[in-house]
Design a protein around this motif. Structure first.
Motif, short mmCIF file in Angstrom:
data_model
loop_
_atom_site.label_atom_id
_atom_site.label_comp_id
_atom_site.label_asym_id
_atom_site.label_seq_id
_atom_site.Cartn_x
_atom_site.Cartn_y
_atom_site.Cartn_z
N ALA B 255 6.36 5.36 -10.01
CA ALA B 255 5.45 4.91 -8.68
C ALA B 255 7.22 5.13 -7.90
O ALA B 255 5.82 5.35 -6.40
CB ALA B 255 5.35 3.28 -8.52
N LEU B 256 8.64 4.79 -7.80
CA LEU B 256 9.06 4.28 -7.04
C LEU B 256 8.82 7.17 -6.32
O LEU B 256 8.67 6.53 -5.25
CB LEU B 256 10.39 5.37 -7.61
N ALA B 259 6.19 7.66 -4.17
CA ALA B 259 6.20 6.68 -2.95
C ALA B 259 7.17 7.69 -1.70
O ALA B 259 7.29 7.50 -0.88
CB ALA B 259 6.11 5.47 -2.93
N VAL B 260 8.43 8.35 -2.50
CA VAL B 260 8.80 9.16 -1.44
C VAL B 260 7.90 10.06 -0.79
O VAL B 260 7.80 10.84 -1.54
CB VAL B 260 10.41 9.73 -2.59
N ARG B 272 -2.71 7.00 -4.68
CA ARG B 272 -1.70 6.53 -6.13
C ARG B 272 -2.89 5.91 -6.46
O ARG B 272 -3.18 5.51 -6.81
CB ARG B 272 -1.08 5.93 -5.31
N CYS B 297 1.92 -3.08 -12.35
CA CYS B 297 1.78 -1.55 -13.51
C CYS B 297 0.09 -1.51 -14.07
O CYS B 297 -0.10 -1.97 -13.94
CB CYS B 297 2.60 -2.10 -14.57
#
Lengths: 350, 346, 645
Positions: B255-256, B259-260, B272, B297
């Motif tokens: 997820a991180l 997102a970047v 997403r 999650c």
């Protein structure tokens, strides 16, 4: 995937509630107002007040025990007999140990009996009662004037700036520097002596004549208020300037909120908080200033009573006055705290 | 410089470290750091990545003795430093340095640079004033500033320069390990690049280890050898930097990375799969049981909600991950939630 | 491009070190000199006068000394009182009592206030609670009256009275010190010192105390003034000094007795008291300034002339553009120096387009954006240029006229959403106000519109949010509410100033997606100010790159990324660790950005540029077209043609 709900969790066999809660919807305004934070504050203040009163009374007892000289002897004089001396000692309670004396005073004080003045043998309580109203009216009047003029000057000097602003700044600084008793003298010189519009000294009770009562209070209130006006004006001005420069005011302007609305609805609220925060202190210093102003204008209030008591070393009287003042101060502090909490929601929610 | 120790005994070893904060009588304890374990080897850079609330900053402060520890310990060269006395801390400061995030508040504005740096030397060595000045001058030059900077106040320098001064302060005592707590976060991109290069050079020259705490995965991937991913106080994944970046295991890491924003306009972001309004979940307290990431999650099942996953070793011991389903997620044919545009270019 | 070369710009921008001696700095200020001279005069008088004029102290009514007194040196400059006593002489002699009293009170206040305030602020916890409680207790005592009590017990004792007064007013000092210490305790250099194992007393004395010394000095001067007034007041009441000994306050009382016969007598002592209080306050302020001057941020003075801006694009506004900025110059004023921060910036935004205004800190992007709606902070103003919007030049409009545009046609989203709302009002009420401002609807209709707006920004529980206060929201929620507020007026242009910089990266992704969706639905244009190239790549169709107040490159997004035509743009794109293997050094741009006011002549990037040649320093570099709707400000941009980033 949608938001997790309690049903999902339970269906999945989970045990914990994991529903993401948006921030707690604040309850009805009164309901959130009367919450544990507020009651906690009131209790704390009351406890502090009691301790304060005890400290003050203990303090004065300690001081008295350090006094050189013998009260009873002073009253009886050199010519009195030994029996008279012992009698007076017993009356004053001086034959008991200090803790016992204190306890005796305390029990009496709780019942409203502060003993008698040494000079006139009047009960202290009645001396205070007659004069309480006078001081209250003087102080309340000054409070109101300080507020009104202080906020006015402060807001104007913040919004206008320029020459007006600087002029008001200078006046504010002067207001701090000038002692109230001297200003009182100056006011007498101008308005009473030179112009003769108002009486220079003396006090007329409202029950006798309302007009004359007001007249007798004009100069004293004015003299007393100058310091208060200066202090409140400074706070109001600083608060307004700070609010006007703050980010949320900028954002409001960016959203198109009108300038008048900005000043009166938004900036003023922020400034009001600062003014309220300092109100308690202003009230206390006004009470202190009343001591001098009453002396100058020969007003029969608590302040001049305190001065007389101090001059004549009248301990029971001054003790009573101190206790009375302390009670007033406590009430004022409590009220301003409550007001502040009510106005600033950030402080409210623990 | 000291001799290089064998990798069998790590320089620093964090074992089951927990830091708790109380939030008031009626609320549950905030487990800022929750049973965290990892090691830092000699001359290695360990990156710690997480968002706000992950506990990474608290971890750094706990290691430095600035925050009380609820459980676990930190071993430095075999010695438990969580119970170190203040004088022991003073001695330790010669080995453990720190560079903080904010270049504007990490230097005392009322003291000159020289005074600040000499103060560090005072606590850890018995040098004479001339020797100290010499060291200070050398260090300042080494980080790219003129030696006369020592006579000036922090207000005379820009943010990037102040950060170099902060690095100089950490290194003037010749430590073995430097904790970089968001050391480049507040810097502009061009300055950040300079400072990152500086940090790497200094690592080579002085044989340093770094514990690099940050939230920017690109930066951490570049500078670190190994990365630990933190979520709400717990380690959720650990692995070699490059591999973790391009083939993450844990759903949070994915997820991180999703997102970047990527500085490449040819890559258009696919929608997403993860939930919207992520941070509402973060505002709620960590669930008492189960995986802390479970509420967010996309792959969670009921075991995730019931049991806290144990950290397991995987991918031939290169990785550690705390997830019940890592086996299914590892090596899934297509990126399940689309880690877009990240192909290894070398 | 390694950093082993010392930073060439490292020290040039610094001002020369200030004098390290506090006294020198203080004496450089005229006001301070005057004030110190005055105080010294008082002190000398206090010491000398009672000795030199020893006969004065004993002068009482009916004393023949007064009548037979030698004519004074100054021939009764200020007159004499009712008993023939010379006023000026009495003022001189009374100085000692006054200073002793003030000195006592000030010493007591410092001795109590500073240590307790430091302890409470630094240690916090139970120490703080106890100190605060004691301080509240003392504060709750009616000051003067307690002093009167003390005087009743210890008549005429200056020591007892002023000590008691000092104790009673020390809470003010405690509060000031405590409040000043609290933010310092959280500063990182304190954490660094603690991590280094320095002892707490050391940290407090060497790190914290110097920082709060300014506040302490100011408060001390205020307390000194207060003590002076109190002391003279007590003398006025006749409680501190046995007559006929002179005192300033006592002389006012004497004058009051004679107010009808001789109104002049109250003025000399009163003026003296007021002037002394003023001087004390003034000295406090000036000392605080001198003390902090050394380490406060220096004023950057202009050392080189700023090159005039040239209109780069044709000066007519682009007819089809929603917003056309031409030759914008923005200056800030500080202490008499004009500093230009935006220099000849021009760009267009088409309707519905997202334009990225990219640059690092100090490049002028925020100032550019804020000047569009006339919301430059502090002393900023538009010096030159035009801002064409809706057929008008916004730069020429007054604040009242601009206020029509704000919110309705152009809205702003700022970086820190939490502080952009009034903390004392609920969200719903603040939004409703905006809605009613732009659409004249009833309260009920406004309320439902607010809920509608909050739902449009994908808040799951609009009613709950509307009922909340700003501090109850998280960062991402607050930003959503800020977006809702921006949409309330249905603007055609939204200026988003670093809207996601303060947010976590996962939240940032959501907010950016939200903005994209809203834009697609409403067709509004976005001027996105950011330093993050990833955000630019994700959101924008065109980019304008700013450096040192100038546009140095602009164009559609894809060419700018793939084939930048300015060395700075290229340098920035390659310095991003995103594409760099960890075995390689980052291709960093050496040097630092020149600060506003210190821009070099010619290309402002030349000192850091690999392609720089001599002609780069010759004069203003013009912005030249380098492709379809592309421009770059570089003499060597052709060299970058065809090179991929």
């Amino acid at each position: 995937m949608s938001n997790v709900t309690t049903e999902d969790v339970q269906a999945a066999g989970g045990s914990t509630v994991m529903v993401p809660r948006p921030p707690a919807a604040a309850a009805h305004r009164i309901g959130s107002f009367v919450d544990s934070r507020l009651t906690g504050l009131v209790l704390k203040r009351t406890a502090t007040a009691i301790v304060l009163l005890m400290v003050v009374s203990v303090l004065s007892f300690v001081l008295i025990s350090l006094t050189p000289g013998d009260e009873a002897r002073a009253i009886v004089g050199l010519g009195g007999t030994h029996e008279q001396y012992l009698h007076v000692r017993a009356e004053l309670g001086l034959d008991k140990s200090p803790p016992e004396q204190y306890w005796q005073w305390l029990t009496r004080a709780v019942h409203g009996n502060f003993g008698e003045t040494l000079t006139t043998s009047e009960p202290v309580t009645s001396s205070i009662q007659t004069r309480l109203g006078v001081t209250i009216s003087l102080t309340v009047g000054s409070m109101i004037l300080s507020f009104v003029l202080g906020v006015l000057f402060g807001v104007i000097s913040a919004v206008r700036g320029g020459v007006t602003g600087r002029l008001l700044d200078a006046l504010g600084v002067l207001g701090f520097a000038v002692p109230s008793f001297w200003l009182a003298a100056v006011l007498i010189t101008i308005f009473a002596v030179k112009l003769g519009w108002l009486p220079s000294t003396g006090y007329v009770s409202p029950s006798v004549s309302l007009g004359q009562w007001l007249q007798s209070l004009v100069l004293p209130v004015l003299a007393l208020s100058i310091g208060g006006i200066a202090a409140i004006a400074k706070q109001a001005r600083d608060g307004m300037l700070e609010a006007l420069a703050s980010e949320h005011i900028r954002a409001a302007r960016a959203s198109g909120v009108s300038p008048t609305s900005i000043i009166f609805r938004h900036a003023l609220r922020g400034a009001a908080l600062r003014v309220i925060a300092v109100t308690g202190w202003i009230a206390i210093s006004l009470l202190g200033g009343a001591v001098f102003v009453e002396s100058v204008f020969a007003i029969p209030g608590l302040g001049s009573l305190a001065v007389t008591a101090a001059t004549q070393h009248d301990i029971p009287l001054i003790q009573g006055v101190v206790v009375c003042f302390t009670v007033i101060v406590v009430i004022v502090n409590l009220s301003t705290d409550v007001l502040y909490i009510w106005l600033d929601p950030r402080v409210r929610v623990a | 410089m000291t001799s290089i120790e064998s990798s069998a005994s790590p320089m620093m070893s964090v074992k089951n470290l927990s830091v708790h904060f109380s939030r008031g009588r009626r609320k549950a304890l905030l487990r800022a750091v929750d049973d965290v374990s990892f090691t830092v080897e000699n001359q290695q850079t360990v990156g710690i990545v997480g968002e706000s609330g992950s506990g990474k900053t608290t971890l750094g402060r706990a290691i430095l003795g600035l925050t009380p520890i609820a459980a676990g310990n930190v071993e430095w060269l075999g010695e438990d430093i969580t119970v170190a006395s203040r004088s022991r801390r003073r001695d330790l400061s010669a080995d453990l340095g720190v560079v903080f995030q904010d270049p504007y508040s990490s230097l005392n504005p009322t003291r000159t640079i020289g005074q600040t740096l000499r103060e560090m030397l005072h606590t850890s060595s018995n040098l004479s004033r001339q020797e100290m000045d010499a060291r200070v001058g050398t260090m300042l030059k080494r980080v790219g500033l003129a030696a006369d900077a020592a006579a000036r106040y922090p207000s005379n320098f820009s943010g990037g320069q102040r950060q170099r001064i902060a690095i100089a302060r950490a290194l003037v005592v010749q430590p073995r390990l430097v904790i970089c707590d968001e050391a480049v976060t507040a810097l502009d991109l061009s300055v950040q690049a300079q400072v990152l290069n500086l940090l790497r050079e200094l690592q080579r020259d002085f044989h340093l280890s770094y514990l690099f705490i940050a939230h920017d995965l690109d930066v951490v991937r570049y500078i670190a050898d190994r990365i630990l991913v933190f979520y709400r106080g717990q380690v959720v994944e650990e692995g070699p930097a490059e591999e973790l970046y391009f083939r993450p295991l844990h759903p949070y890491t994915r997820a991180l990375l999703e997102a970047v924003p990527i500085p490449d306009p040819t890559v258009r972001r696919a929608t997403r799969a993860s939930a919207k309004n992520q941070e509402e979940f973060d505002a709620a307290p960590v669930p008492e049981t189960g995986c802390p990431f479970a509420p967010r999650c996309p792959y969670r099942t009921d075991v995730c909600v019931r049991e806290r996953p144990v950290i397991e070793s995987c991918r031939d011991g290169r990785f550690r991950v705390a997830c019940h389903h890592w086996r299914q997620l590892d090596g899934a044919a297509a990126p399940v939630s689309g880690v877009n545009g990240r192909s290894q270019r070398w | 491009m390694s950093i082993a070369e010392a930073d060439p710009n490292g020290i040039i921008q610094c001002t020369p070190p200030k004098s390290a001696r506090f006294l020198h700095r203080l004496l450089r200020r005229k006001l301070a000199v005057a004030g110190i001279a005055y105080l010294l005069a008082l002190i000398v008088t206090a010491i000398v006068a009672p000795i030199a004029l020893s006969h004065i102290a004993g002068q009482s009514a009916g004393s023949l000394d007064a009548v037979r007194a030698q004519p004074s040196l100054h021939h009764h400059l200020l007159g004499t009182d009712e008993l023939g006593r010379d006023v000026l002489d009495r003022l001189f002699v009374g100085t000692r009592i006054t200073l002793v009293g003030v000195g006592t009170a000030v010493l007591v206040v410092l001795a109590i206030g500073v240590p307790l305030g430091l302890a409470a602020g630094y240690f916090g916890g139970w120490i703080d609670r106890i100190v605060t409680w004691v301080s509240d207790l003392l504060f709750g005592m009616p000051g003067i009256v307690v002093v009167l009590l003390v005087l009743a017990v210890f008549p005429y004792s200056m020591l007892a009275a002023m000590t008691a007064f000092g104790v009673l007013v020390s809470p003010a000092m405690i509060r000031v010190v405590r409040v000043s210490v609290l933010p310092i305790e959280r500063e990182l250099y304190i954490a660094a010192a603690r991590a280094a194992g320095l002892s707490r007393p050391y940290i407090i004395v060497r790190h914290v105390l110097p920082r709060v010394s300014g506040a302490i000095i100011v408060q001390t001067s205020v307390m000194a003034g207060l003590s002076l007034i109190a002391q003279s007041g007590l003398c006025f009441l006749g409680l501190l000094v046995r007559s006929p000994a002179p005192s300033w306050g006592g002389m006012v009382a004497d004058g009051l007795q004679l107010i009808i016969q001789d109104p002049w007598l109250i003025w000399p002592p009163g003026i003296l008291i007021a002037v002394t209080v003023l001087v004390l306050g003034l000295l406090g302020d000036v000392s605080r300034d001198a003390l902090t001057e050394a380490w406060a941020a220096p004023v950057r003075s202009r050392r080189r002339p700023v090159t005039a801006a040239i209109g780069d694009i044709s000066d007519e506004a682009d007819a089809g553009a929603l917003l056309s900025v031409r030759g914008l110059n923005v200056v800030f004023q500080s202490r008499g120096a004009h500093t230009r921060v935006v220099d000849g910036v021009s760009f267009d935004i088409a309707p519905g387009e997202t334009l990225g205004l990219v640059g690092e800190s100090g490049c002028g992007k925020s100032a550019t954006a804020m000047s569009i709606v006339g919301l430059l902070p502090g002393t900023g103003q538009v010096e030159a240029g035009s801002i064409f919007f809706g057929g008008r030049d916004l730069a020429t409009l007054s604040d009242r006229e601009l206020h029509q545009v704000r919110g309705r046609d152009i809205a702003v989203i700022s970086q820190e959403p939490m502080v952009s709302f009034n903390p004392t009002l609920r969200i719903g009420r603040q939004l409703a106000e905006i809605v009613r401002r732009h659409h004249h609807v009833s309260r009920a209709a406004a309320r439902s519109r607010v809920l509608d707006l909050l739902a449009q920004v994908q808040l799951p529980d609009p009613a709950a949010v509307a009922a909340s206060y700003p501090h109850e929201l998280s960062g991402g929620m607050a930003q959503r509410v800020a977006i809702a507020r921006a949409l309330a007026g249905e603007p055609s242009l939204v200026i988003a100033d670093e809207p996601t910089t303060a947010l976590d990266v996962t939240v940032q992704a959501e907010i950016l997606e939200l903005l994209r969706e809203l834009q697609a639905n409403r067709g509004m244009a976005i001027l996105l100010i950011t330093h993050d190239w990833g955000v630019v790549a994700e959101m924008c169709q065109r980019a304008v790159v700013l450096y040192a107040g100038q546009v140095i490159e602009q164009g559609p997004i894809l060419p700018v990324f793939q084939e930048p035509r300015h060395p700075y743009t290229k340098g920035l794109l390659t310095a991003n660790p995103h594409g760099v293997p960890s075995s390689e050094a980052l291709p960093a741009i050496p040097g630092t950005v020149p600060a506003p006011g210190q821009w070099p002549i010619g290309c402002r990037f030349k000192d850091r540029c690999v392609l720089a040649t001599g002609e780069c320093g010759d004069g203003t570099i013009p912005l030249e077209p380098v492709g379809t709707r592309r421009e770059a400000r570089c003499l060597h941009s052709a060299m970058l043609e065809g090179e991929c980033a």
